[in-house]
Design a protein around this motif. Structure first.
Motif, PDB file in Angstrom:
ATOM      1  N   ARG A 224       2.440  -1.773  10.081  1.00  0.00           N
ATOM      2  CA  ARG A 224       2.662  -2.365   8.758  1.00  0.00           C
ATOM      3  C   ARG A 224       3.964  -1.847   8.149  1.00  0.00           C
ATOM      4  NH1 ARG A 224      -2.466  -0.999   5.405  1.00  0.00           N
ATOM      5  NH2 ARG A 224      -1.411  -2.286   3.837  1.00  0.00           N
ATOM      6  N   LEU A 225       4.252  -0.559   8.356  1.00  0.00           N
ATOM      7  CA  LEU A 225       5.497   0.008   7.841  1.00  0.00           C
ATOM      8  C   LEU A 225       6.708  -0.649   8.491  1.00  0.00           C
ATOM      9  CD1 LEU A 225       4.987   3.876   7.487  1.00  0.00           C
ATOM     10  CD2 LEU A 225       5.864   2.323   5.738  1.00  0.00           C
TER      11      LEU A 225
ATOM     12  N   ASP B 283       0.854  -1.186   0.000  1.00  0.00           N
ATOM     13  CA  ASP B 283       0.000   0.000   0.000  1.00  0.00           C
ATOM     14  C   ASP B 283       0.892   1.239   0.000  1.00  0.00           C
ATOM     15  OD1 ASP B 283      -1.813   2.006   0.361  1.00  0.00           O
ATOM     16  OD2 ASP B 283      -2.653   1.234   2.245  1.00  0.00           O
TER      17      ASP B 283
ATOM     18  N   LEU C 166       1.830   8.124   4.919  1.00  0.00           N
ATOM     19  CA  LEU C 166       1.778   8.053   6.384  1.00  0.00           C
ATOM     20  C   LEU C 166       3.157   8.314   6.983  1.00  0.00           C
ATOM     21  CD1 LEU C 166       0.397   7.295   9.070  1.00  0.00           C
ATOM     22  CD2 LEU C 166       0.892   4.905   8.533  1.00  0.00           C
TER      23      LEU C 166
ATOM     24  N   LEU D 241       1.104   4.025   2.639  1.00  0.00           N
ATOM     25  CA  LEU D 241       1.962   3.937   3.815  1.00  0.00           C
ATOM     26  C   LEU D 241       3.132   4.921   3.736  1.00  0.00           C
ATOM     27  CD1 LEU D 241       2.077   0.068   4.367  1.00  0.00           C
ATOM     28  CD2 LEU D 241       0.772   1.757   5.677  1.00  0.00           C
TER      29      LEU D 241
ATOM     30  N   GLY E 120      -1.048   1.509  10.775  1.00  0.00           N
ATOM     31  CA  GLY E 120      -0.245   1.752   9.577  1.00  0.00           C
ATOM     32  C   GLY E 120       1.247   1.739   9.885  1.00  0.00           C
TER      33      GLY E 120
END
Length: 323
Positions: free
Chosen positions: A47-48, A11, A17, A14, A44
């Motif tokens: 996930r990063l 994504d 973000l 991200l 988020g």
């Protein structure tokens, strides 16, 4: 052979973000900017961290601080997002009155000091949301051919590190579009009341203390080659790295300097520096705006080139010299 990363599984939001948290250093404020809840921001970031293999941001009492790895990633991620935004911006019709684009223009400082004031005046009137970044361009040191001295600038254009280059070059590879903005020659600049102003002979010129603009401190330039062809030479007593610095030094000393005419006429009066014609012609140079032809298909880039031409045409007038 290294395996390629499947971007379809990532994504790219991200990265937005990441950029926002880097700027805000606070999860709550980042959520407000992105219209996301603090828990969504935290998710988020998780996930990063999995994606990039680093904690990235560490909690503190006042917010978050980036790790060393996050600091390393900040510049390349900002560059990726800038390029994506530029691509998306070119997909819609370009409206300068409403656009929020940022354009990067590369030029030597003696050139940017000429085009920037009138360009900013026009932008304030017709495109107030447009932002400009100026990138300092320097010729390749020791390159005897003027048309090869700026090849690093052309490479930067093709790499899309900037949108337009404005350089004193007459011939360009066929893959580049170029537009003449103005022609420039050189004058002799000195403080008001300087002895040279009352005795402007070649012999007096050669006997003076000379200032040369050279970013690497090289004392030999095209003026010296020209003087040598007439059996003359000069003494370079000082080098400085840019043209504005040169004017400030000339105002307070007995140095003289060969400087671009239009630059001097625009900026020298506030330093108390005046210009006279040289005792022998120092040549004339075409100042061209250039970009790859593929880049010129971008409506925004093409518009900016036209605006540069219009701004300099509005400034054009009889360029006079005299003590």
């Amino acid at each position: 052979m290294l395996s390629q990363i499947d971007l379809s599984r990532i994504d790219l939001n991200l990265l937005v973000l990441f950029e926002t948290v880097m700027e805000e250093r606070h999860v709550g404020r980042s959520g407000q900017r992105l219209n996301l809840s603090p828990s969504a921001i935290s998710h988020g970031l998780g996930r990063l961290r999995m994606l990039l293999g680093d904690p990235l941001f560490l909690k503190t009492l006042k917010g978050v601080v980036p790790t060393d790895r996050a600091e390393e990633l900040a510049a390349p991620i900002a560059d990726i997002l800038a390029r994506i935004r530029s691509v998306v911006a070119t997909a819609a019709p370009f409206d300068p009155a409403r656009s929020q684009r940022r354009f990067t223009i590369g030029a030597p400082d003696g050139v940017s000091s000429v085009f920037l004031p009138p360009l900013l005046d026009l932008l304030a009137k017709s495109a107030p949301g447009i932002a400009i970044s100026i990138r300092q361009l320097l010729p390749r040191q020791g390159e005897p051919s003027p048309d090869l001295a700026w090849r690093d600038a052309l490479a930067a254009l093709e790499a899309r590190d900037m949108d337009i280059a404005i350089i004193p070059q007459a011939e360009f590879p066929i893959r580049f579009a170029n537009l003449l903005l103005y022609e420039e020659d050189f004058v002799i600049a000195a403080r008001q009341g300087h002895p040279f102003l009352t005795d402007q002979t070649l012999a007096t010129y050669c006997s003076m203390q000379h200032l040369v603009v050279s970013h690497l401190g090289d004392t030999h330039g095209f003026v010296d080659n020209l003087l040598a062809s007439h059996g003359c030479s000069r003494r370079v007593a000082l080098t400085v790295p840019n043209f504005m610095f040169a004017l400030a030094v000339l105002a307070e000393t007995d140095f003289i300097s060969s400087l671009p005419r239009r630059f001097v006429e625009m900026h020298a009066p506030r330093f108390g520096v005046v210009a006279v014609n040289p005792p022998l012609p120092l040549g004339r140079f075409a100042i061209n705006a250039t970009a790859p032809k593929a880049a010129m298909r971008d409506e925004g880039v093409a518009w900016l080139v036209r605006l540069l031409q219009a701004s300099l045409a509005a400034e054009a007038g009889p360029l006079k010299v005299g003590a």
